[in-house]
Design an enzyme around this catalytic site. Structure first.
Site, mmCIF file in Angstrom:
data_model
loop_
_atom_site.group_PDB
_atom_site.id
_atom_site.type_symbol
_atom_site.label_atom_id
_atom_site.label_comp_id
_atom_site.label_asym_id
_atom_site.label_seq_id
_atom_site.Cartn_x
_atom_site.Cartn_y
_atom_site.Cartn_z
ATOM 1 C CG HIS A 17 26.636 2.941 -23.226
ATOM 2 N ND1 HIS A 17 26.860 3.245 -21.910
ATOM 3 C CD2 HIS A 17 27.000 4.049 -23.933
ATOM 4 C CE1 HIS A 17 27.334 4.481 -21.814
ATOM 5 N NE2 HIS A 17 27.429 4.988 -23.021
ATOM 6 C CD GLN A 47 17.121 5.947 -6.794
ATOM 7 O OE1 GLN A 47 16.465 6.871 -6.331
ATOM 8 N NE2 GLN A 47 17.440 4.884 -6.083
#
Length: 689
Positions: free
Chosen positions: A256, A343
């Site tokens: 990440h 999103q």
């Protein structure tokens, strides 16, 4: 489920450890925000149950920590006896859909955002607010026992197995990489020592669940961080995991904290499957491919080439839970296309909110009554007109047809898609075209009457019972002198064009361009003007070179410093905004940094906190840092926001006997373009008719 020829491999069954899965399609682990609280167990059951009924052969839950230190947040998902005792509802829902489900065990390690964070060594991740403590040898032993205990609880809850998260930079990955494991004891002296903890956990979990449950291990093929693993170390881990009793190796790509995108829409489809193929060739157990396998065609190709035994599709099954069933029924063209925008799913999760989907607002909200499209029982079929074929109008028209209403869709342009048509022309957003194609086929399948190139007058719509106005937005005009594209230009002045005309191909741009406005559209326009051609998204090798992705057999971690600039930039581009915040500040957490990196590499010049003065024959006049500034450009592209197009709604309201009128999407609110809100509003309005 019988396999139709185009997807014969994807839909074929496979013996997997102690059982057979109906097909090779795995819904990979994805945190939804429904894992953390016992109050959401019923919602999680509905979410996974719908995907099981839709035909996914194997599902994996979001990650549950085996102990409190491993939680992602202080109140994150924990595999506690109290919580998992209620998970029979989850496993029963999946089994009723004739699918299998694994509980993923995920220890966050130094990614935990709380003061109890622990890791292989005392380090702090660049994406974490806290420094993790070094696990002692006693702490390691407790952690191993916690994994085993949690796996046993999963078995009691009816899970078909467990998956150990050993990828994406979480705790087990942290033990494996020199980047985060600086120990000098038997858990870190060398590569074999660094493997000791993940292997001990795998053996303990196998013993805890016995031979009757599946044990999957999420293995990192490509860390994409400096001082990550080498390929030989990854292969050695895979072989030892097999000896420890692991039934399946599920692949993961990147940490990440990596500065290489792995989940953005700009990543080429199947960008990492060459490494997956290398593992598949060496492994003695089935291998699951993952990473930008966004569509059934891409997934089928991976299996056809023998690059993997199964494929993991997480976000595509958010977009369409019935994806496998549609493939089996020969209705592939009706699959709701995932646009990999992040999103409403990953961006929301990283902000601590429940995941959903831009193109499927029911995702994560399966129990919400205001999104349930119940077929009408009325003897007289209601006539519904939808005006505007952007995302809101398209979803409204399909939803109305699903409910059984006689539906007609009007669109002034010759094509459907609205703002999505503009997005699809931006390099890195090619998937938006797939969404438009999916809407087109679903309109046909549901019998919606479509009238393109038609701008109906209010009087023509009076015969309908309901009119849904989805006429969208129009670009906002900047009020300073010279900014109106429709006004006459002074001799020698730059061309002034709207973003809509530029992206639609109705206007071009010169070699020196100023982009006025730096929100999402302004950033898209800047990338449109500067991105290499052809798009890097369509060339996996060129994309890898641009981001410094290399072979982990050659470079530890599989990443090198990328080139500082795109080769042969064709334009000088200035991006200007009134706000003093960074460019693209409102973009999503998972993709905003990618866009900003692309703009830096393209040499885009930023101007923040500016005031616009005028456009004349000299160029664009600004005030920047209190001083006048002239940008001698050929073209000014205006991306200064939008205004609602409500003319039709106002005309309908003025009719003597108006139909019921519902205004949705950008026609309702145009503060920012928000496809998620627009599509959700469309479904809610139709559900309430």
């Amino acid at each position: 489920m019988s396999a139709s020829a185009p997807y014969a491999r994807l839909l074929s069954p496979l013996d997997l450890g102690p059982f057979t899965v109906a097909n090779r399609l795995v819904m990979g682990s994805m945190h939804t925000g429904l894992e953390d609280s016992a109050e959401d167990v019923a919602k999680l059951a509905a979410f996974l149950g719908e995907r099981a009924r839709g035909g996914a052969g194997l599902l994996v839950t979001g990650g549950y920590s085996p102990d409190r230190a491993g939680r992602l947040t202080r109140h994150g998902a924990l595999a506690s006896p109290a919580l998992l005792a209620r998970h029979r509802e989850v496993t029963d829902a999946v089994h009723e859909g004739d699918s299998r489900v694994l509980l993923q065990l995920l220890h966050a390690g130094r990614y935990a955002a709380h003061r109890f964070a622990v890791s292989a060594s005392r380090t702090r991740a660049p994406i974490s607010p806290v420094r993790a403590r070094r696990l002692t040898r006693h702490g390691i032993a407790r952690t191993i026992r916690a994994f085993a205990r949690s796996a046993a609880l999963a078995a009691e809850a009816g899970y078909d197995g467990v998956e150990l998260m050993g990828s994406e930079g979480y705790l087990l990955n942290q033990f494996l990489a020199p980047r985060t494991n600086r120990r000098r004891d038997r858990y870190g002296r060398d590569a074999a020592g660094r493997r000791a903890v993940p292997l001990a956990i795998a053996r303990a979990v196998r013993e805890a669940v016995g031979p009757g449950l599946l044990l999957s291990y999420r293995i990192s093929l490509l860390d994409l961080v400096e001082d990550g693993q080498t390929w030989d170390e990854t292969l050695a881990l895979a072989r030892e995991l097999e000896h420890a009793g692991v039934d399946v190796l599920s692949t993961g790509i990147g940490w990440h904290e990596s500065r290489v995108p792995t989940i953005a829409s700009s990543v080429p489809h199947g960008a990492f499957t060459r490494l997956t193929a290398r593992l598949t060739e060496a492994a003695q157990v089935p291998v699951v491919a993952a990473g930008r396998l966004h569509s059934p065609d891409v997934a089928e190709g991976v299996l056809a080439r023998g690059e993997a035994d199964l494929v993991s599709l997480a976000r595509p099954l958010l977009a369409d839970p019935a994806l496998p069933a549609k493939l089996a029924a020969g209705r592939a063209a009706e699959v709701v296309a995932c646009i990999a925008c992040n999103q409403a799913c990953l961006d929301r999760v990283f902000d601590g909110r429940r995941a959903s989907c831009v193109v499927n607002p029911r995702a994560g909200h399966e129990t919400d009554g205001d999104l349930r499209l119940v077929p009408t029982t009325s003897l007289r079929r209601r006539r519904v007109a939808v005006v505007g074929a952007g995302p809101a109008g398209l979803e409204a028209a399909i939803s109305a047809a699903v409910r059984g209403f006689v539906t007609t869709l009007f669109e002034a342009e010759d094509e459907i898609g609205g703002q999505f048509r503009y997005a699809a022309r931006v390099p890195g957003k090619e998937d938006y075209a797939d969404a438009i194609a999916s809407w087109r086929m679903r309109l046909l399948a549901h019998g919606v009457g479509v009238r393109l190139g038609t701008r109906p007058a209010a009087a023509e719509l009076a015969a309908f019972d309901d009119v849904i106005v989805a006429t969208g937005v129009r670009p906002r005009i900047v009020q300073e002198p010279g900014f109106d594209p429709s006004s006459p230009r002074p001799t020698g002045a730059p061309d002034v064009v709207s973003y809509a005309d530029l992206l639609a191909g109705r206007a071009g741009a010169g070699r020196r361009v100023a982009v006025v406005g730096a929100g999402g559209i302004g950033v898209d326009v800047a990338e449109f003007l500067t991105a290499p051609s052809p798009s890097l998204t369509l060339d996996a090798d060129a994309w890898a070179q641009a981001w410094g992705v290399t072979d982990p057999a050659d470079v530890r971690g599989g990443v090198i410093a990328p080139p500082r600039e795109h080769a042969g930039a064709a334009r000088e581009v200035h991006v200007c905004q009134r706000k003093d915040t960074r460019i693209g500040a409102g973009l999503g957490r998972t993709t905003g940094w990618v866009h900003r990196a692309e703009l830096r590499r393209a040499g885009v010049i930023e101007h923040r906190g500016v005031a616009y003065d005028r456009i004349d024959a000299e160029g664009l006049h600004l005030v920047e840092e209190g001083e006048p500034r002239l940008l001698a450009v050929d073209t000014v592209v205006v991306c200064a926001g939008q205004e609602s197009e409500r003319t039709l709604a106002d005309e309908l309201a003025a009719l003597p006997s108006p139909p019921r009128v519902h205004v949705i999407g950008g026609a309702d609110v145009a503060l920012e373009l928000d496809a998620e809100r627009a599509v959700r509003q469309a479904v809610e309005v139709v559900a309430a008719l």
